[in-house]
Design an enzyme around this catalytic site. Structure first.
Site, PDB file in Angstrom:
ATOM      1  N   HIS A 148       0.601  -1.376  -0.041  1.00 15.33           N
ATOM      2  CA  HIS A 148      -0.019   0.017  -0.095  1.00 15.33           C
ATOM      3  C   HIS A 148       0.788   1.132   0.044  1.00 15.33           C
ATOM      4  O   HIS A 148       0.212   2.402  -0.295  1.00 15.33           O
ATOM      5  CB  HIS A 148      -0.873   0.088   1.075  1.00 15.33           C
ATOM      6  CG  HIS A 148      -1.719  -1.283   1.568  1.00 15.33           C
ATOM      7  ND1 HIS A 148      -2.787  -1.357   0.156  1.00 15.33           N
ATOM      8  CD2 HIS A 148      -2.168  -1.920   2.278  1.00 15.33           C
ATOM      9  CE1 HIS A 148      -3.539  -2.515   0.525  1.00 15.33           C
ATOM     10  NE2 HIS A 148      -2.965  -2.890   1.679  1.00 15.33           N
ATOM     11  N   ASP A 191      -2.997 -11.244  -0.912  1.00 12.79           N
ATOM     12  CA  ASP A 191      -3.795 -10.649   0.281  1.00 12.79           C
ATOM     13  C   ASP A 191      -5.235 -10.325   0.113  1.00 12.79           C
ATOM     14  O   ASP A 191      -5.628 -10.109  -0.981  1.00 12.79           O
ATOM     15  CB  ASP A 191      -2.820  -9.454   0.445  1.00 12.79           C
ATOM     16  CG  ASP A 191      -2.707  -8.532   1.798  1.00 12.79           C
ATOM     17  OD1 ASP A 191      -1.886  -8.620   2.473  1.00 12.79           O
ATOM     18  OD2 ASP A 191      -3.951  -7.979   2.410  1.00 12.79           O
TER      19      ASP A 191
END
Length: 414
Positions: A148, A191
């Site tokens: 991220h 993920d």
């Protein structure tokens, strides 16, 4: 970043990236305090990294990373972000600009953040160097996988874009076995959360050319679910901005091994068309049953499980593999999962019903005191109709991707 590793047998050993400093600094991460320590201690307790004399078993080699230097970090991050993120605020004025760099809320500054950024980036780049230099076919860095972190902003518990840095490093590589073309890098993200920063870094909307990098994220998507990104949705084939090298497979709540077994042929076909030389896999474990996110119902073993997927990538796909960590907020289960995946990568999987060895961290694994992370009773909301929609969409996308790759091949011949 270069790392010299010598093979000690007919097959290159699996490289496990580790140092005491790496574990110490990674264990400071506010969202996952001491997770790195528990992961490594369990792997050590099972003696997985001990060199084996049995020539039928793949062996491991522990590779000690060095911290990333400023030049390596600047290959993607901005100077202003690094300067602020790695410096201790000296006054209130400095604190006022923290939001500009995302260093608030889920990404607060913490003591040791400079060491954390340099060590995690350095560890992942070390793994990339190991497979680039053909010292190993597989490198493992469970402290990496920060998907991220953006170019100039921290986000989602991620302070450094180690995935992006590794991909940039590998796409610049010039392996001796590929004298006629540039290497291709496939990024596979498992993920629970969409790989927004990695996908965006390599996204080329509307481009009619081929790319050295293909990103594929399999994740949960729902209104308001982090991270909110238009790229997290199922690609729209008729969208002029479609980039067939930036792909997403969004799954609904309760996604299970059965769901992954159903969609995995899509992953295999993408791989077969793209033919990557390097595969970077983000092995986030927050989709496993028992995680506090409580969104998916994925398991560690059985057909379609996380272990099943990693086995196929490592042992059946062509190319070199870099396995990274990621999300996972049930720390004992993260340790279980990455210990098991380490054994899978090594070619001799531990039995899932294996007892946790009696060592200093033993009590963290109650009440089962076994290695397995089994599925729970959550209902899988990925209906037959929805899975067919995914399959139909990807039939068209794969046709576009195939045309792009064929066109590239023909141009190379001409």
């Amino acid at each position: 970043m270069d790392s010299q590793v010598e093979s000690t047998g007919t097959h290159n050993p699996v490289a496990y990236i580790f140092s005491e400093d790496l574990v110490k600094t990674s264990s400071l991460l506010p969202s996952n305090r001491n997770r790195s320590l528990l992961v490594y201690s369990l792997i050590h307790a099972y003696e997985l990294l001990t060199t084996c004399n049995d020539q039928t078993s793949r062996r491991f080699v522990v590779v000690r990373p060095r911290p990333a230097g400023e030049k390596e970090l600047l290959a993607y991050h901005t100077h202003d972000y690094l300067k602020y993120a790695m410096a201790q605020p000296s006054d209130a004025q400095n604190l006022l600009i923290a939001p500009q760099f995302g260093l608030e809320d889920d990404c607060p500054k913490f003591h040791g953040i400079k060491d954390y950024i340099t060590h995690v980036a350095g560890a992942t780049l070390t793994g990339a160097a190991v497979i680039r230099d053909e010292a190993s076919d597989v490198a493992i860095c469970w402290d990496g996988g920060r998907h991220h972190a953006e170019k100039a902003r921290a986000s989602g518990f991620c302070y450094v874009a180690d995935c992006v840095l590794a991909i940039l490093f590998l796409k610049r590589a010039l392996p001796s076995r590929l004298p006629s073309r540039k290497p291709r890098v496939m990024y596979v993200d498992l993920d629970l959360h969409f790989s927004d920063a990695v996908s965006q870094a390599f996204h080329k909307p509307g481009s009619a050319t081929t790319s050295q990098v293909l990103t594929l994220s399999i994740h949960h998507a729902a209104p308001g679910f982090f991270p909110v990104s238009p790229l997290a949705s199922l690609p729209k084939v008729d969208d002029p901005a479609l980039d067939p090298f930036t792909l997403s497979v969004p799954l609904k709540a309760g996604a299970s091994a059965k769901t992954f077994l159903r969609i995995w042929p899509i992953v295999e076909r993408i791989k077969d068309i793209f033919r990557p030389d390097f595969v970077v896999v983000q092995c986030g474990v927050d989709g496993l049953a028992g995680d506090p996110m409580a969104t998916w119902n994925w398991s560690l073993g059985g057909e379609g499980s996380l272990g099943w997927c990693i086995h196929r990538i490592v042992h059946e796909w062509q190319g070199k593999n870099l396995l990274l960590g990621g999300g996972g907020y049930n720390t004992p289960n993260a340790a279980r999962a990455w210990t098991y995946l380490t054994s899978v990568a090594g070619g001799k999987p531990l039995p899932l019903d294996a007892d946790i060895p009696e060592y200093s961290g033993y009590l963290h694994f109650k009440p089962s005191f076994t290695l397995d992370v089994p599925a729970g009773n959550m209902q899988d909301q990925n209906t037959e109709e929805y899975l067919q929609t995914i399959e139909t969409t990807y039939e068209k996308i794969l046709s576009i991707l195939h045309s792009r790759m064929v066109s590239q091949t023909l141009q190379a011949i001409v």
